[in-house]
Structure formats: structure tokens, C-alpha cells
Design an enzyme around this catalytic site. Sequence first.
Site, short mmCIF file in Angstrom:
data_model
loop_
_atom_site.label_atom_id
_atom_site.label_comp_id
_atom_site.label_asym_id
_atom_site.label_seq_id
_atom_site.Cartn_x
_atom_site.Cartn_y
_atom_site.Cartn_z
N GLU A 88 -11.30 -1.02 5.51
CA GLU A 88 -10.21 -1.47 6.36
C GLU A 88 -10.65 -1.50 7.82
OE1 GLU A 88 -6.80 1.06 6.17
OE2 GLU A 88 -5.54 -0.29 7.34
N GLN A 102 0.82 -1.21 0.00
CA GLN A 102 0.00 0.00 0.00
C GLN A 102 0.86 1.26 0.00
OE1 GLN A 102 -2.16 0.56 3.67
NE2 GLN A 102 -3.72 1.84 2.72
N GLY A 103 0.75 2.05 -1.06
CA GLY A 103 1.52 3.30 -1.14
C GLY A 103 0.67 4.52 -0.84
N SER A 153 -5.34 6.85 12.75
CA SER A 153 -5.00 6.74 14.17
C SER A 153 -6.28 6.85 15.01
CB SER A 153 -4.02 7.83 14.58
OG SER A 153 -4.70 9.07 14.65
N ASN A 154 -6.19 6.38 16.24
CA ASN A 154 -7.38 6.41 17.10
C ASN A 154 -7.88 7.83 17.32
OD1 ASN A 154 -6.93 3.70 17.11
ND2 ASN A 154 -7.10 3.46 19.33
N GLU A 155 -6.97 8.78 17.28
CA GLU A 155 -7.38 10.18 17.43
C GLU A 155 -8.19 10.63 16.21
OE1 GLU A 155 -4.36 8.93 18.23
OE2 GLU A 155 -4.74 9.12 20.38
N SER A 189 0.84 6.52 2.80
CA SER A 189 1.54 7.48 3.66
C SER A 189 2.82 7.98 3.02
CB SER A 189 1.89 6.83 5.00
OG SER A 189 0.73 6.53 5.72
#
Lengths: 398, 382
Positions: free
Chosen positions: A244, A126-127, A383-385, A129
Amino acid sequence: MDLRFTDEELAFRDEVREFFRTALPDSIRRKMIEGHHPSKDDLVTWSRILNTKGWAVPHWPVEWGGTGWSPVKQYIFRDELQQAPAPEPLAFGVSMVGPVIYTFGNEDQKRRFLPRIANLDDWWCQGFSEPGAGSDLASLKTTAKRDGEYYIVNGQKTWTTLAQHADWIFCLVRTDSTVKKQEGISFLLIDMKTSGITVRPIQTIDGGHEVNEVFFDDVRVPVENLVGQENKGWDYAKFLLGNERVGIARIGISKARLKRVRELASLERIGDVPLIDIPRFREKLAAVEVELKALEMTQLRVVAAESRREKGKPDPASSILKIKGSEIQQATTELLMEVVGPFAMPYHPEEEGRNEPTDGPDWASTAAPTYFNWRKISIYGGSNEIQKNIIAKAILGF
Amino acid sequence: MDFDLSEEQRLLKDSVDRLMADRYGFENRQRYAKEPEGWSRDLWSAYAELGLLALPFDEAHGGFGGGPVETMTIMEAFGRSLTLEPYLATVILGGGLLKQGGSEEQKATYLPQIASGDLRLAFGHTERQSRYDLFHVGTSAQRDGGSFILNGQKSVVLHGDSADKILVTARVAGSRRDRDGIGLFLVDANAPGVSRRGYPTQDGQRAAEVTLESVRVDSGNVIGNPEGALPVVEKVTDIAIAALAAEAIGAMDEMLKLTVDYLKTRKQFNTTIGSFQVLQHRSSEMFIALEQGRSMAMFAAMMAQEQNPEERRKAISAAKVQIGRSGRFVGQQAVQLHGGVGMTMEYKVGHLFKRVTMIDTLFGDADHHLSNLAEAGGLMAA
């Protein structure tokens, strides 16, 4: 309201469980139980066993190898697979790029890629980030400039999981820098053998090599590898990230690990007293079990609602699954490390073919690395945030 | 697997929701609390008319044959509106004990009276040193011919002050913490030797200290086996915990709603404070705690009917742990995010917070149930 599985679902569960019991090679099962990473060969072997059975891509459309199972049956399948414990099919192919291709790709792309994904003939990575585009993914800078029948790709991707094994990478690339950042992104499939691609390993705090940097230097990609429309890539990426999150709670993995914690805590003794008989420890374990049961019910609520939801629109409640699922998985790794106690200390870099004895009980060596490694799961996949932002906006209406 | 309400359950939910919307606004609620018994006789009649008081009983006894899902539906609405009437004490506990443990004659006598709203019950089990252990019974029941003579004291008897009859556990045999030897007795609240001291509870409900001094109970008012009542008591309290879990969810849901509304309207620093990420994230965390709690309230409703008592008790304990923890978090944060307003008696959110706090202490708090669950081997067998 009837929260029990139907007789048919229970029979299905037994069938699936029996298949995993007999079809999963023992060597792979052993690795999974002991917390080692399955090798590339292990994953290929297992994926082909599943594919031969017709179960490699249960959630796909039937014409591309899907099973047509109800959402509940798919949940049962995944849960049993994780509890076996068996390796999950490579997510980058079957859960990420596969659904993007069958939803937004053209017929050629479907025929060319989907069967090879299902059989793990092609290893995908997966490209997404980049060094400057993490949570703010849409600010990505890797460019793709049109040159005749090719895009010329330049830039850098990072945190690219298992790129060292990859045959293909799906990338978000900037194809228009003059518009709003979300509106100039395209979704491109790139052959990793193309010249100009360099993969450089990143070692993570557990000592392992899962993630990489991938550099693109004038990489020529045929325009036929564009998925959907140019500059619509952000929509496809959101679709992918929503998918996802659905499978991300990994309740079966946590179940399997809590079972393992309970087993090992019965073997580990403080003097003559098994650790599991120490009230403080067993209450900590029970508290995680309670959280996991709650999450399982939440997951089933999301699954039950799935059939009524518009296709391709993930339930914002799946953000709960990501947040609690990752917290619980992390809590299970903490418990496992605590069970091991002082024998969490010795460090053995994981090397293929290494067969020296470990120091301490043979289950101990993976405990701390797994704990360290698992810190990643509250970071990746949004992220969880970021998930809390999603809940605040999509559910609470801020 | 099906998480939806049936058509009948939906109708029930609609009618309870409508009743609450029409008659149980927060100002009304505060007025009902000032009535002589601390709750509204009018609403009690309304519940009877709607069939809520008959809900869990069999049709043969004037009931509707409702199960835990129907109870959950009602209790969630009650939790949202902070109702004060002795529904738990009379229908779930008192009625439940009679339904699960009583003889056919006892059921035929009392359940229709509950259903019609004419009989109110309470259940006395807590003693000075029992904490949450239902098997800890020091109150004695001595055989005297065919009857029993009861001596002892029961504490924090929910709605014991307004009950017509009180069900009490008392020991017929064995020592204070034996699981065997416990009987269940139906005591007339005005019988000689019964004295009651009623008081308000922290959450605006009512309870009583009940003292039993040489109270004679004839054989017709012994519920079930006089030396083996504990399994029935445990079953009914598990059903009550499932009901309380749903009530807590209603209260938490209301707290989150009030909090989010407040954050969207309250202005400071020239903007609505809901625009601040720290408060958005806190709200998201409240939402997660609420939904995890809701999942376990559903689990509790399902498992309250489980035939195997060990499995049932573990599941109910797990639910009580989650409800206790979720309730504490959602309640504390609801008050925090309201700021000073959340601290005032005149605003609803503090009362919701107090109710979920007290629900945690009913039939065992989160620590008690976590300890029980852990000792019983946890939720997932190795």
C-alpha cells in the site's frame, strides 16, 4: 547513472498518455479535475475500459492479467494515469486483496476472485481497523470461531472506506486469543450479503460519506474463504500494508493538482493582478514543486531498486514516500483553497445529480472540502508517526 | 533509468573513500587547517596522483572526461570528511570556466597545469551590492588597445588568497545590472594593481577580498566573448552548485550517522537516549530531509548537463532550495541531538553543521533560488 527515461520508456509514456487522453470519458475527467469524487458507476466504467485494454492490473502476475512491465514502466503508467487525471482503480481490490490472494491464496481462490477484481465485478472493502485497534492494529478483537465448515464472525470494523458499495470485505479476525496478539490473527474473505452484517455510515468533516462502521453479528463464513493458513494473517497484512505504501506517494495526483493551482491562480485576480504574479504566493507554490520533484526522484530511486529486492519485502524507504507524499498532497489542497480565497466559504453538500449553480466561481466549491478531506491521508495506511517508527527501527537501527 | 554507478565510477568512489579514510580523519583535518595556506599541499598532490584534479577535463587536455556524476562522487566524499583543499575553486570553478569558455590555446595551456596540481585558481564574482546576482558587475574593464584595464573589488573570493590566478567578471559595456556587456578575465594574482587580503571563513576554509586597481589584462587572458561571458559563468556556477549539493549530502550523511551513533551510546535516565521516541522521530525526520536532498543532488547532477539554459537554471535552483532547507534542518538537529557536545569546537558535528550552513550561502541561498525559480514560472508548466 542515467536518470533519464530511455527512448523505449519515453515511447511507452507517449502511448499511455495518448490512451488516457482518448479513452477516459470526458465526464469523468471533468469530475476529477474539479475535485469531485467519481461515482461507483464512474469507477466501474473506467475499470472495465482499462481491463478491456489489458491494463487494469499491470502489477499482477501475467497469468492473472498483469502486463509484465518493468517497475519503471509501471511507475510511468501510474504517474500518467494520475496526471490524466483518471480515477485510480479501486485499491482495495487491485492493490490490496488481489496481491494477497495471488501470493498466499489457493488456486480456487485465485480463479474465483482475481478476474472479478480486475474487472471490478466485485467491489472490495478493507476490514482492518477497529474502534480499539488503530495504529495498534494487532490488538484487534473481532473474532472468528470455527464451527464445522464455517467461521462465526463477531465484532466491529471501522473506517471502512466505500463499504456502502462493497460486495466483499477482507478482514483480519482473531482466531486464537491464547497466543501473542500477532500470532492469533487470520485473513478472511467475507461476502457482504451474508446475514448479520450491518453497514453504518460515518460522515467526515468535509461533509462526505466515504467511510463506514461495519458490524458483524454471528456472521457465518465458509472456511474456504480463509486465505493462507489460520493464524498467519498478520504476515499477510504486513505484506499488504507494505504494498500500500509503495503507491501511496501519488506524485501524479500532486502534479495534476499543482498544475490546476497554477491555472486557477492565473485566472484569480487581486484587483487587476493575477494571484500567480504575487511573489509570496508563487514562491509558496514553487516550494511545493521543489518538494514534489525531490519526492519524484526518491520514488524513482525506490522503483529502480525494486527489481533487485527480494519479492514481497517492501523497501523501508517507502515510508518516506508515505510521509512526504501525504504532506505534499495536503500542501496542494491548502494552496488550492488559498487560490479560491473567500469563495472557499459556501458549503454545498455533495449530492448525486445536484445541478444547482454554486456560489462563486464554479471551481471553488470543492476546494475547502478537499482540503478537509485530505487530512486523512497522513492518518491512513499507517499514520505518518508510525512511518517514522518504521524508519527509526528498520533503517536507522534504533 | 539507472541510479547505479558504472564500474569506473565505483572504482573512483572506492579510491577517494580510501584516501579519505586513510588521510582525512577529523584530527588530521584540524591539523591541515593550521598549515600556512589553510589546507594540505600533501593532499593536493595526492588528489593530483589519483587524477581527481584532471577529472572533468577532456583527454586532449590531460583529463579523464568525467562528468557531473564523477564530480558528485568525489564531492560527497569530500563533504563527509570536510576537506579544505581548493578543489571547488580550482577544478570546478576555475577549470570549469576555462573549459567551458576558454579558447583552445587557453585550455591547452592551463588545464594540464590544473590536472598536474601546479596551478591553483579562484573565481571572483561577488561584489559589495551584488548579493547572489552574477550579472551584477560593477568592476570595470576598459578597452585599451588590445588589452583591458580592470578596476574594482571582488569579495569572498573562495581560496583567492592562495590562488596563482584569479578569474574575475568585469563590465566592458552597459550598466551595473545588465546581463550583457560582462567579460571574464584571467588575472595573475601577482600582477601589478592586484591586492589580496585573505581570511578564514566560518567553515574553516579560506577566502579573500581582491582589489583590482588599473590591472592590465592582455587579450590572451580574456576568456570568451568580452561582452558576453554571463552564459558561461552561469553554466559553470550551476555545475558548481551541483557539486556543492553533493558535498552537502556527504556532510549531512555524516551528521546523521554521528547523531544516530551518539543516541545509541549516550545514557541518561539509566537508558540510551536513542530509546526515546521523540529522538527517534527527530532522527527519522533528519533521514527524510537527507534523502530528499540526495534525490535533488542527483537531479542537479543530471540537469547540470542540460542543453537548454532556462531548464537547467530552474532545476539547479530547485536543487539548491532543497539542499539549503535539508542542510539547515539536518545541521541544526544534529547539533541539538548531541546536546552540549555538539556545541564544541573539538567535535566534528559542529564543523559539518557550519559547512552546510555556508554551502547555503554559496551561489545563492534557498530563498534566492526559490524566488528565481518562482519568477521563472516554477518547475511545472501549467
